[in-house]
Design a protein around this motif. Structure first.
Motif, PDB file in Angstrom:
ATOM      1  N   ALA A 156       8.704  -4.259  -7.118  1.00  0.00           N
ATOM      2  CA  ALA A 156       8.725  -4.645  -8.528  1.00  0.00           C
ATOM      3  C   ALA A 156      10.066  -5.216  -8.949  1.00  0.00           C
ATOM      4  O   ALA A 156      10.135  -6.167  -9.743  1.00  0.00           O
ATOM      5  N   ASN A 157      11.152  -4.643  -8.424  1.00  0.00           N
ATOM      6  CA  ASN A 157      12.490  -5.067  -8.833  1.00  0.00           C
ATOM      7  C   ASN A 157      13.349  -5.518  -7.655  1.00  0.00           C
ATOM      8  O   ASN A 157      14.576  -5.421  -7.699  1.00  0.00           O
ATOM      9  N   GLY A 158      12.694  -6.002  -6.601  1.00  0.00           N
ATOM     10  CA  GLY A 158      13.424  -6.540  -5.463  1.00  0.00           C
ATOM     11  C   GLY A 158      14.041  -5.502  -4.550  1.00  0.00           C
ATOM     12  O   GLY A 158      14.972  -5.800  -3.795  1.00  0.00           O
ATOM     13  N   SER A 167       0.819  -1.214   0.000  1.00  0.00           N
ATOM     14  CA  SER A 167       0.000   0.000   0.000  1.00  0.00           C
ATOM     15  C   SER A 167       0.852   1.263   0.000  1.00  0.00           C
ATOM     16  O   SER A 167       0.507   2.252  -0.648  1.00  0.00           O
ATOM     17  N   ILE A 168       1.974   1.258   0.713  1.00  0.00           N
ATOM     18  CA  ILE A 168       2.810   2.460   0.715  1.00  0.00           C
ATOM     19  C   ILE A 168       3.783   2.479  -0.466  1.00  0.00           C
ATOM     20  O   ILE A 168       4.206   3.540  -0.901  1.00  0.00           O
ATOM     21  N   VAL A 217      -3.240 -12.822  -8.842  1.00  0.00           N
ATOM     22  CA  VAL A 217      -3.196 -12.342 -10.223  1.00  0.00           C
ATOM     23  C   VAL A 217      -1.898 -12.798 -10.882  1.00  0.00           C
ATOM     24  O   VAL A 217      -0.834 -12.820 -10.243  1.00  0.00           O
ATOM     25  N   ASP A 218      -1.979 -13.193 -12.138  1.00  0.00           N
ATOM     26  CA  ASP A 218      -0.792 -13.532 -12.913  1.00  0.00           C
ATOM     27  C   ASP A 218      -0.096 -12.246 -13.346  1.00  0.00           C
ATOM     28  O   ASP A 218      -0.702 -11.395 -14.026  1.00  0.00           O
ATOM     29  N   ALA A 219       1.146 -12.081 -12.938  1.00  0.00           N
ATOM     30  CA  ALA A 219       1.861 -10.827 -13.196  1.00  0.00           C
ATOM     31  C   ALA A 219       2.038 -10.566 -14.687  1.00  0.00           C
ATOM     32  O   ALA A 219       1.977  -9.422 -15.147  1.00  0.00           O
ATOM     33  N   SER A 271       0.697  -8.365  -6.546  1.00  0.00           N
ATOM     34  CA  SER A 271       0.219  -7.430  -7.559  1.00  0.00           C
ATOM     35  C   SER A 271      -0.512  -6.298  -6.861  1.00  0.00           C
ATOM     36  O   SER A 271      -0.894  -6.410  -5.693  1.00  0.00           O
ATOM     37  N   LYS A 272      -0.747  -5.211  -7.568  1.00  0.00           N
ATOM     38  CA  LYS A 272      -1.418  -4.062  -6.970  1.00  0.00           C
ATOM     39  C   LYS A 272      -2.911  -4.299  -6.779  1.00  0.00           C
ATOM     40  O   LYS A 272      -3.593  -3.501  -6.146  1.00  0.00           O
ATOM     41  N   TRP A 273      -3.416  -5.404  -7.327  1.00  0.00           N
ATOM     42  CA  TRP A 273      -4.843  -5.713  -7.205  1.00  0.00           C
ATOM     43  C   TRP A 273      -5.138  -6.710  -6.089  1.00  0.00           C
ATOM     44  O   TRP A 273      -6.275  -7.145  -5.931  1.00  0.00           O
TER      45      TRP A 273
END
Length: 449
Positions: free
Chosen positions: A158-160, A121-122, A235-237, A406-408
């Motif tokens: 997203a990128n570790g 969320s942040i 969700v599938d990324a 995922s953001k969802w």
């Protein structure tokens, strides 16, 4: 038995923890002084100057929704002991002043006390700093932490990137009410029991007697307990589509819920999927409650002192995945992008995750993310409930592997919970509900691409 346990609780016992975790033990050789002619090595040009916390000044604002008394005990008292010239203030968020409002108003907020499972969320608000550059600059030794925990935190990025430094973990266990087992002459649950075994055991405990609806087993207060234990993505990324209807693990999760609450008498009128805490500790009509270790919290201590006889054993596992508990739950400290002193904020985080402070927090009932066994051994030390807990149980299971985020996910979790409720309360076919949940999640994704 009740009087005996009450006496145990009222006394102050030190808990000794023996964990099967390798620590960084040093050799016991006595250090010897170098020969007089050996020149003193000079620091490298790139080595940072030694930080003096007593010289640090300024104001640090920490976002956490604690009471004033808890904030003083957990933050002000600890931090000002090491940073006497730093003013520590609290920022409380609410529905009227959210993290989004912090971003919009550029409100000063230096440190965010955030649950690991809420980290996304942040991140999505661009409110958390990537701590890797600062950690490298200030020589933060990440090897002091359980590497699984650090990797799990990175899985939210997203990128570790490292957006959070952990300061506590929340071990999950199976709590059980011994009085209910004794009442019906049923053996207590065994360590390393599976969900399948406990469902069978609950059939002997779910019954109505003397006007009380006794319930055998709860699934946990939130769907993410089993979702994370099974490492299930929503969700599938790659495709940005829901996998709730196509991943066999989701069918397994729904079936587990149906099996638990399908036991006759285990889901009486008025029960809900999230009522486990009240049913176990307040109404005391629930025999088995899988949940984060709670015996040190005030309501539980009050119930124990009043005579409730609680047992604690390992969190239930699936029979095809022995030794795998829940995913990682816990708390950590992030640095806000609105911070005016991010370097000082990280120095404070560095101190808060030191062996000294972590040992102090452990005595308050906060399990440490550090690998140092000496720190882990401090858990519940001097606490009145120490005699109730074999703390080996807290580290018995491995964390489940992290799932792809995922953001969802938050929206998807809501749809899954709605579907589970229908399966349990309306006895709707699982495959039908899974398809409906799949469609609902995809609709939520399309509305917020």
């Amino acid at each position: 038995m009740k009087n005996k346990m009450k006496a145990v609780v009222m006394g102050m016992f030190a808990a000794t923890m023996i964990v099967g975790c390798s620590g960084a033990g040093g050799a016991g050789e006595e250090a010897q002084s170098p020969p007089a002619e050996t020149p003193t090595p000079t620091p490298t040009e790139n080595a940072p100057a030694e930080f003096d916390p007593s010289s640090a000044t300024g104001e640090i604002v920490i976002s956490v929704n604690f009471s004033e008394a808890d904030f003083k005990r957990r933050y002000i008292d600890i931090i000002t002991k090491q940073f006497p010239n730093v003013t520590v203030k609290q920022l409380v968020t609410s529905k009227d002043f959210t993290f989004a409002d912090v971003v919009a108003s550029n409100t000063q907020m230096d440190i965010i006390d955030q649950g690991i499972t809420n980290l996304k969320s942040i991140i999505d608000l661009n409110l958390a700093l990537d701590l890797d550059p600062l950690a490298k600059e200030q020589n933060i030794d990440l090897n002091r932490f359980d590497p699984f925990i650090v990797d799990d935190i990175r899985s939210y990025a997203a990128n570790g990137e490292l957006y959070l430094i952990p300061y506590t973990i929340q071990p999950f266990v199976l709590h059980y009410n011994k009085a209910i087992f004794d009442k019906f002459g049923v053996d207590y649950p065994k360590p390393n029991s599976t969900w399948e075994e406990l469902i069978e055991l609950s059939k002997e405990l779910s019954r109505t007697q003397d006007g009380v609806n006794y319930r055998g087993l709860h699934a946990g207060i939130n769907v993410n307990r089993l979702q994370m234990q099974l490492s299930l993505p929503y969700v599938d990324a790659a495709s940005g589509k829901s996998v709730v209807g196509s991943n066999e693990g989701w069918s397994k999760l729904f079936q587990t819920y149906k099996d638990i609450y399908g036991v006759p008498g285990n889901f009486p009128e008025g029960a809900t999927l999230g009522d486990g805490n009240n049913a176990f500790i307040k109404d005391q009509n629930l025999a088995m409650f899988p949940h984060l270790i709670s015996v040190h919290s005030s309501a539980w201590v009050e119930a124990i002192n009043a005579g409730m006889d609680i047992g604690v054993t390992t969190y239930p596992v699936f029979k095809d995945a022995p030794g795998i508990g829940t995913g990682l739950f816990g708390g950590g400290l992030a640095i806000s992008t609105t911070s005016k002193q991010p370097e000082l904020a990280l120095e404070i985080i560095k101190y808060y995750t030191s062996d000294e402070v972590q040992s102090e927090l452990a005595t308050l009932g906060l399990a440490t993310p550090l690998v140092n066994p000496d720190v882990r051994n401090k858990l519940y030390e001097g606490n009145a409930v120490a005699g109730l807990v074999d703390v080996n149980v807290l580290y018995e299971n491995q964390f489940a592997a992290p799932y792809a985020k995922s953001k969802w996910d938050a929206a998807a979790a809501t749809k899954v919970t709605e579907g589970l409720t229908r399966v349990v309360t309306e006895n709707v076919d699982i495959n039908t509900v899974l398809r409906e949940v799949d469609e609902a999640v995809n609709q939520a994704i399309s509305e917020n691409p």
